[in-house]
Design a protein around this motif. Structure first.
Motif, PDB file in Angstrom:
ATOM      1  N   GLU A   1      32.117  32.321  49.874  1.00 11.21           N
ATOM      2  CA  GLU A   1      33.152  31.416  49.370  1.00 11.21           C
ATOM      3  C   GLU A   1      34.518  31.821  49.887  1.00 11.21           C
ATOM      4  O   GLU A   1      34.725  32.968  50.315  1.00 11.21           O
ATOM      5  CB  GLU A   1      33.173  31.404  47.844  1.00 11.21           C
ATOM      6  CG  GLU A   1      33.582  32.725  47.229  1.00 11.21           C
ATOM      7  CD  GLU A   1      33.697  32.654  45.710  1.00 11.21           C
ATOM      8  OE1 GLU A   1      33.329  31.625  45.141  1.00 11.21           O
ATOM      9  OE2 GLU A   1      34.181  33.641  45.128  1.00 11.21           O
ATOM     10  N   ILE A   2      35.417  30.878  49.845  1.00 11.58           N
ATOM     11  CA  ILE A   2      36.829  31.169  50.102  1.00 11.58           C
ATOM     12  C   ILE A   2      37.407  31.716  48.806  1.00 11.58           C
ATOM     13  O   ILE A   2      37.128  31.181  47.727  1.00 11.58           O
ATOM     14  CB  ILE A   2      37.575  29.894  50.523  1.00 11.58           C
ATOM     15  CG1 ILE A   2      36.901  29.265  51.750  1.00 11.58           C
ATOM     16  CG2 ILE A   2      39.041  30.196  50.827  1.00 11.58           C
ATOM     17  CD1 ILE A   2      37.417  27.877  52.084  1.00 11.58           C
ATOM     18  N   PRO A   3      38.219  32.777  48.867  1.00 13.78           N
ATOM     19  CA  PRO A   3      38.764  33.342  47.630  1.00 13.78           C
ATOM     20  C   PRO A   3      39.430  32.274  46.761  1.00 13.78           C
ATOM     21  O   PRO A   3      40.263  31.496  47.236  1.00 13.78           O
ATOM     22  CB  PRO A   3      39.782  34.370  48.139  1.00 13.78           C
ATOM     23  CG  PRO A   3      39.252  34.775  49.479  1.00 13.78           C
ATOM     24  CD  PRO A   3      38.628  33.549  50.053  1.00 13.78           C
ATOM     25  N   SER A   4      39.048  32.239  45.505  1.00 12.83           N
ATOM     26  CA  SER A   4      39.554  31.204  44.596  1.00 12.83           C
ATOM     27  C   SER A   4      41.055  31.310  44.383  1.00 12.83           C
ATOM     28  O   SER A   4      41.724  30.315  44.105  1.00 12.83           O
ATOM     29  CB  SER A   4      38.829  31.294  43.256  1.00 12.83           C
ATOM     30  OG  SER A   4      39.038  32.577  42.666  1.00 12.83           O
ATOM     31  N   GLY A   5      41.594  32.522  44.534  1.00 14.19           N
ATOM     32  CA  GLY A   5      43.036  32.714  44.342  1.00 14.19           C
ATOM     33  C   GLY A   5      43.888  31.961  45.344  1.00 14.19           C
ATOM     34  O   GLY A   5      45.099  31.803  45.142  1.00 14.19           O
ATOM     35  N   PHE A   6      43.274  31.466  46.436  1.00 16.46           N
ATOM     36  CA  PHE A   6      44.037  30.705  47.417  1.00 16.46           C
ATOM     37  C   PHE A   6      44.555  29.390  46.838  1.00 16.46           C
ATOM     38  O   PHE A   6      45.461  28.773  47.392  1.00 16.46           O
ATOM     39  CB  PHE A   6      43.177  30.414  48.652  1.00 16.46           C
ATOM     40  CG  PHE A   6      43.031  31.590  49.589  1.00 16.46           C
ATOM     41  CD1 PHE A   6      43.273  32.888  49.158  1.00 16.46           C
ATOM     42  CD2 PHE A   6      42.647  31.406  50.905  1.00 16.46           C
ATOM     43  CE1 PHE A   6      43.136  33.970  50.015  1.00 16.46           C
ATOM     44  CE2 PHE A   6      42.511  32.480  51.777  1.00 16.46           C
ATOM     45  CZ  PHE A   6      42.750  33.759  51.322  1.00 16.46           C
ATOM     46  N   GLY A   7      43.981  28.976  45.739  1.00 18.77           N
ATOM     47  CA  GLY A   7      44.473  27.772  45.074  1.00 18.77           C
ATOM     48  C   GLY A   7      45.862  27.927  44.523  1.00 18.77           C
ATOM     49  O   GLY A   7      46.517  26.939  44.177  1.00 18.77           O
TER      50      GLY A   7
END
Length: 856
Positions: free
Chosen positions: A803-809
């Motif tokens: 997954e892409i790190p969720s914190g990038f949101g």
């Protein structure tokens, strides 16, 4: 084009003085600096001269241009003869010929300067600096009968919303776009809208146009408000400004200033617009982005878009058929016609008006479709006038650069980097000692973009413009003006239309054609540039006598012996085979740019040792090339290539101390290493840190070789880095992460390896673009603090990534995620990040998905 001709001549004179001094005799050594000084004074005149389109000034500019061309031909012909014969000391009697001819040229220039002085006296210095005052357009919105609002519904709604918005402050809202795109039509619809009429107590309209008079603007505004009296017509500007202010005071007003060309207009009128914090608005339309920004427009600027195909078709049908439908037999051809208008409303309206009165047959319409651009401009003087205004309003240093856009074919994606190199080679860019020619040329380019004359087509990963286009109608304008000004001639493979009497200096050959055998019937000593587009075959140089050539943009299977006669060549791009010999290329003493589309890892191009003596070089590019070892002259002296900015792609580059000293101003470097079984110290990569001007570095390894990169240090000037095949562990990312100016990072196949990457806080503080391609990364443990300014993330074939790190949101600058053949879980995480960005108010956030591997 007089200015461009003078600028080109100045480059030739400076080249002669700085590099060809030994080929001059004593008398010429005195004459040429004298001539350069006179040329400089004429340049200053044109820079400060606002053309008033009179017959006398047009004649003066054409005379300046022709004399500049004549001087250029004279000097280049003689110097080239002397260089090729190496006979500067053999017979001064022969060389006195140029001295006498130079004397005549100096007399001609003195005669021109007398005319210049006469114009300055007659017109007055103030008029020349500020422009001749011309009447402004109309105090009321121009009317052309029925106006159909096709494709402007969204624009109308957006502008209305901004005009009646909640802000109580006085705001300026600017609409920007090229001529004919519908700015005035939109403004007129806004001005007459029922709700706008109801919302504002007072409305006023003024069309400003190119030449403006402050007093006329104020009178027209008062007239538009129906406040103008006979007594006011006798008042001066100061009194009228006060009257206008008093009439607007306390009122919620809307002022529309249409077709503004000069930023100074704003300074002249803004004090007449009171800010009573009651929601008053000023709407400004302009082709020039800098004008809108100068007026402190409320962001964002409203850029007008081209019509899509459906909108173009609807507008066309309305103009041609009114309330009736298009006959089925004409629909297919009609849609081709509207598609070829390239979304410009002006073009659609003009051709629609023409066809509404013409024979409605397939044959006639097909003829229109095949000759659309020329039919529009030849049948509608108003259309041509609207487009020509943009060219006429250009400062002199941009006119040559703009006209040069016509040298490319229709719908051609023009690479900005290529365009800039060509402008420089052609001598269109003024040398400013404090900046590189490339930086000055880029400023010219962005100015043309801001003037809505060049269309942005694609952008680079660093946000800069990669490719651009020019609308067909503007391109046609360029071709027409260029032919008149003797700038270039566009032809097909048959060389139709080129003859000895047109004085052509540049030839652009379009279509997939072949140059015919034998010589071409054109004046060979005048031709400075040959450019070919869309060619399947290559062109032999030995068919031509082109010793004064500056630009060669053609296909070549080989560099023949005749290439050494092109002593003035500055730009060489050739589609070459891999076995090409470059042994004689060093004799091209003026060469600035070499772009060779040849070479491979197995058969790279070998550059000759003399390459290190070519002081004019600025850009050297090929698919793969081998640089020779640099030879040291007597007394350990070296030749420094001060101008060299681009060097790529070099195979097994040895960055020795000696090489590094020779290329101190290098900005872009591409490297390719076949390092298997080789000693890393052999290549001295630690010296890269001393290339202190380096901004872009590409480093590719054909086999895993982590030892080459483990202890390397890169220059802190780097903004763009591409790594491939380094095979480093993620823990070794320290060689990259602390580069303070790094904005673009591309990690291609196996640049780094390992299943987990856990970056540290404070490492990628400036990074805006990140690409990761083909590696075994599975767990990426990062969040917004690790990439605080990231805008664009590209993942390609990362089939193990979960997954892409969720914190990038939570990254506030994030704009785009681009996925190529990634797994379902990565796609899901990207969609979740998009939703989080939208929740934060970032509605423009995008996710682009190009194929998926599926579930793992």
């Amino acid at each position: 084009m007089a200015y461009a001709a003078l600028l080109s001549l100045a480059h030739i004179l400076e080249q002669t003085l700085n590099h060809d001094f030994k080929y001059l005799i004593a008398r010429e050594k005195q004459q040429i600096p004298f001539l350069l000084k006179k040329i400089s004074s004429l340049q200053d005149f044109l820079e400060n001269f606002t053309q008033n389109n009179s017959t006398s000034t047009e004649y003066l500019e054409s005379r300046i241009r022709d004399v500049a061309y004549e001087a250029e031909d004279l000097i280049e012909c003689h110097i080239t003869d002397r260089i090729l014969s190496e006979s500067a000391s053999n017979g001064d009697n022969r060389f006195t010929v140029i001295g006498r001819e130079l004397e005549k040229l100096i007399e001609d220039i003195d005669s021109i300067k007398k005319q210049v002085t006469k114009i300055q006296v007659e017109s007055g210095v103030q008029d020349l600096q500020q422009g001749i005052s011309l009447p402004v357009g109309s105090s009321k919105p121009a009317s052309s009968g029925k106006s159909t609002l096709v494709g402007l519904d969204d624009d109308l709604m957006e502008i209305k919303t901004r005009l009646v918005g909640e802000s109580s402050e006085l705001e300026t809202i600017s609409v920007v776009g090229m001529g004919g795109i519908g700015k005035t039509t939109l403004a007129r619809k806004v001005y007459d809208d029922e709700y706008i009429v109801y919302h504002f107590h007072i409305r006023a309209w003024v069309t400003v146009s190119q030449g403006y008079n402050v007093r006329e603007i104020l009178l027209d505004l008062l007239d538009s408000m129906k406040k103008l009296t006979n007594q006011m017509c006798e008042e001066n500007s100061e009194q009228l400004a006060e009257i206008l202010y008093k009439n607007l005071k306390g009122m919620r007003y809307l002022i529309i200033m249409d077709d503004v060309w000069d930023a100074n207009v704003w300074d002249d009128v803004k004090r007449s617009f009171p800010n009573d914090k009651n929601g008053s608005r000023i709407m400004l339309t302009t082709r020039l982005e800098n004008v809108a920004k100068y007026a402190k427009s409320c962001p964002p600027l409203h850029h007008m878009n081209f019509l899509n195909e459906d909108e173009s078709w609807n507008l066309f049908c309305d103009k041609v058929f009114g309330k009736y439908c298009c006959p089925p037999e004409l629909e297919k051809i009609g849609k081709k016609i509207t598609k070829n208008c390239r979304g410009l409303p002006l073009a659609v309206v003009v051709i629609g008006g023409l066809l509404s009165k013409a024979t409605r047959t397939q044959e006639y319409w097909r003829n229109v479709e095949e000759n659309l651009t020329s039919i529009i401009t030849s049948n509608d003087k108003q259309c041509l006038k609207i487009l020509s205004l943009s060219y006429a309003n250009l400062p002199c240093h941009l006119k040559g650069c703009f006209l040069y856009m016509g040298i490319f074919p229709e719908d051609y994606n023009i690479r900005v980097s290529e365009l800039i190199k060509l402008w420089i080679a052609e001598g269109f860019v003024k040398d400013e000692k404090s900046r590189s020619l490339e930086d000055v040329a880029e400023e010219y380019f962005l100015d043309l973009v801001d003037r809505s004359l060049i269309l942005v087509y694609d952008k680079r990963s660093n946000g800069k413009i990669k490719t651009c286009r020019i609308h067909d109608l503007l391109r046609d304008l360029c071709v027409r003006e260029a032919r008149k000004e003797k700038v270039f001639h566009v032809t097909d493979e048959s060389f139709h239309g080129i003859s000895r009497d047109i004085g052509v200096r540049r030839v652009s050959i379009h279509r997939n054609g072949k140059i015919p055998d034998g010589s071409i019937d054109i004046p060979p000593l005048l031709v400075r540039s040959f450019l070919g587009f869309g060619w399947h075959s290559c062109c032999p140089v030995d068919n031509f006598n082109l010793r004064l050539l500056r630009v060669w943009h053609m296909g070549l299977h080989k560099l023949p012996n005749e290439i050494i006669e092109l002593a003035n060549l500055r730009y060489l791009i050739a589609r070459c085979n891999e076995g090409l010999s470059l042994a004689s290329i060093y004799k091209l003493r003026c060469l600035q740019t070499i772009i060779l589309n040849g070479g491979s890892r197995t058969r790279p191009l070998h550059l000759p040792p003399e390459i290190w003596q070519m002081k004019q070089l600025r850009h050297v590019q090929s698919k793969r090339m081998i640089l020779p070892k640099a030879r040291t002259g007597g007394g350990n002296s070296i030749t420094v290539l001060e101008n060299l900015q681009t060097l790529c792609i070099v195979k097994d580059f040895e960055c020795t101390k000696d090489v590094r000293r020779r290329i101190p101003n290098l900005k872009k470097l591409g490297l390719d290493y076949d390092c298997e079984g080789k000693n890393p110290s052999l290549y001295c990569l630690n010296n890269l840190v001393n290339l202190r001007k380096l901004e872009a570095l590409k480093c590719v390894f054909s086999a895993p070789c982590p030892s080459f990169m483990k202890n390397i240090k890169f220059p802190i000037s780097l903004k763009n880095m591409t790594l491939k095949g380094c095979d480093l562990a993620w823990e070794n990312m320290t060689i990259v992460v602390l580069l303070p100016n790094l904005e673009v990072l591309k990690l291609k196949s196996n640049a780094f390896k390992g299943g987990e990457w856990k970056p540290n806080e404070g490492e990628f503080l400036q990074l805006k673009f990140l690409l990761i391609k083909r590696n075994n990364l599975k767990h990426w443990r990062a969040n917004s603090i690790h990439f605080p300014r990231l805008q664009w993330l590209v993942l390609k074939k990362c089939k193990y990534l979960e997954e892409i790190p969720s914190g990038f949101g939570e990254i506030p600058t994030f704009q785009l995620i681009e996925l190529h053949e990634c797994g379902d879980s990565v796609v899901t995480s990207a969609q979740q990040i998009k939703q989080e960005q939208v929740n934060f108010g970032n509605d423009a956030f995008q996710v682009h998905i190009h194929g998926k591997y599926g579930k793992f």
